[in-house]
Write an enzyme that holds these catalytic residues in place. Structure first.
Site, mmCIF file in Angstrom:
data_model
loop_
_atom_site.group_PDB
_atom_site.id
_atom_site.type_symbol
_atom_site.label_atom_id
_atom_site.label_comp_id
_atom_site.label_asym_id
_atom_site.label_seq_id
_atom_site.Cartn_x
_atom_site.Cartn_y
_atom_site.Cartn_z
ATOM 1 N N ASP A 11 4.261 39.636 10.541
ATOM 2 C CA ASP A 11 3.241 40.661 10.697
ATOM 3 C C ASP A 11 2.145 40.049 11.573
ATOM 4 O O ASP A 11 2.125 38.841 11.799
ATOM 5 C CB ASP A 11 2.709 41.039 9.318
ATOM 6 N N ASP A 13 -1.806 41.545 12.095
ATOM 7 C CA ASP A 13 -3.150 41.619 11.506
ATOM 8 C C ASP A 13 -3.117 41.189 10.041
ATOM 9 O O ASP A 13 -2.370 41.747 9.234
ATOM 10 C CB ASP A 13 -3.690 43.052 11.598
#
Length: 228
Positions: A11, A13
């Site tokens: 991922d 953020d």
């Protein structure tokens, strides 16, 4: 016996970069300009990782579609304006230790890297360019091309592009959406506790293991695949 090729999917953020202040500011501005009650910081950070339309629905399910679309556009405009003014490295700095771990993993012959993010293609390209990371990721999955997390589409596409089986892949993220997405796609999952969802939330979402510092990732990967 030759070690199988492994795919490590990140991922963005809350996992690679800390964009918390940037996200909070853009979301508060979007709601304020639309004359809508501003969600709390916890509520805003709770939707990080979702596509923007899905995020706005979770934050304001009582609003009509047109108003939520206005919120999406307001968020985008503020986010891009702030980023362009302050610079990506200021608005979305890498978490401590992340660069060293990425360099280490990218240098291994038995590992390839990917990303699966709620960001748009334009947003991801800008971030990777600013941090000189684009060359590291053989597969880059963005919200433009997939259903929102936790739908497994991003991970499934990453597996196909990298030519790696699900049993040889791991999803690394800071939210329940990342853990649920990885599990739905049949890959292992590692939750990071420096992001936006609490450790107990990650555990309930099915995290195979939790780590508390970036430098702990290689050992965690070894531990999980040792059981696989």
């Amino acid at each position: 016996m030759t070690a199988p090729l492994r795919l490590v999917i990140f991922d963005v953020d809350g996992t690679l970069v800390d964009s918390q202040v940037h996200i909070l500011g853009a979301m508060r501005n979007a709601f304020g300009h639309a004359n809508q009650p501003v969600p709390t910081a916890a509520e805003i950070l709770g939707i990080v990782g979702l596509s923007l339309p899905e995020a706005m629905f979770k934050l304001a399910p009582h609003l009509d579609l047109a108003t939520r679309e206005m919120l999406v556009e307001g968020y985008k405009q503020t986010y891009m304006s702030t980023r362009d003014h302050a610079g990506e490295q200021t608005t979305s700095p890498l978490y401590p230790g992340v660069r060293d771990v990425l360099d280490h993993l990218a240098g291994r012959s038995d590992v390839v890297l990917g990303v699966a993010t709620g960001k748009s293609r334009r947003g991801l390209d800008r971030l990777l360019e600013a941090h000189d990371l684009a060359r590291m990721f053989v597969t880059q999955q963005v919200a433009d091309d997939h259903p929102s997390k936790p739908h497994p589409s991003m991970v499934q596409s990453a597996l196909a592009e990298a030519g790696v089986g699900a049993e040889h892949a791991v999803m690394i993220g800071d939210t329940s959406y990342d853990m649920e997405m990885g599990t739905a796609a049949g890959v292992l999952t590692i939750g990071v506790t420096w992001g936006y969802h609490a450790p107990d939330v990650l555990n309930r979402a099915g995290a195979g293991q939790l780590i508390h510092a970036a430098q702990d990732l290689p050992a965690a990967m070894l531990n999980l695949w040792g059981k696989n």
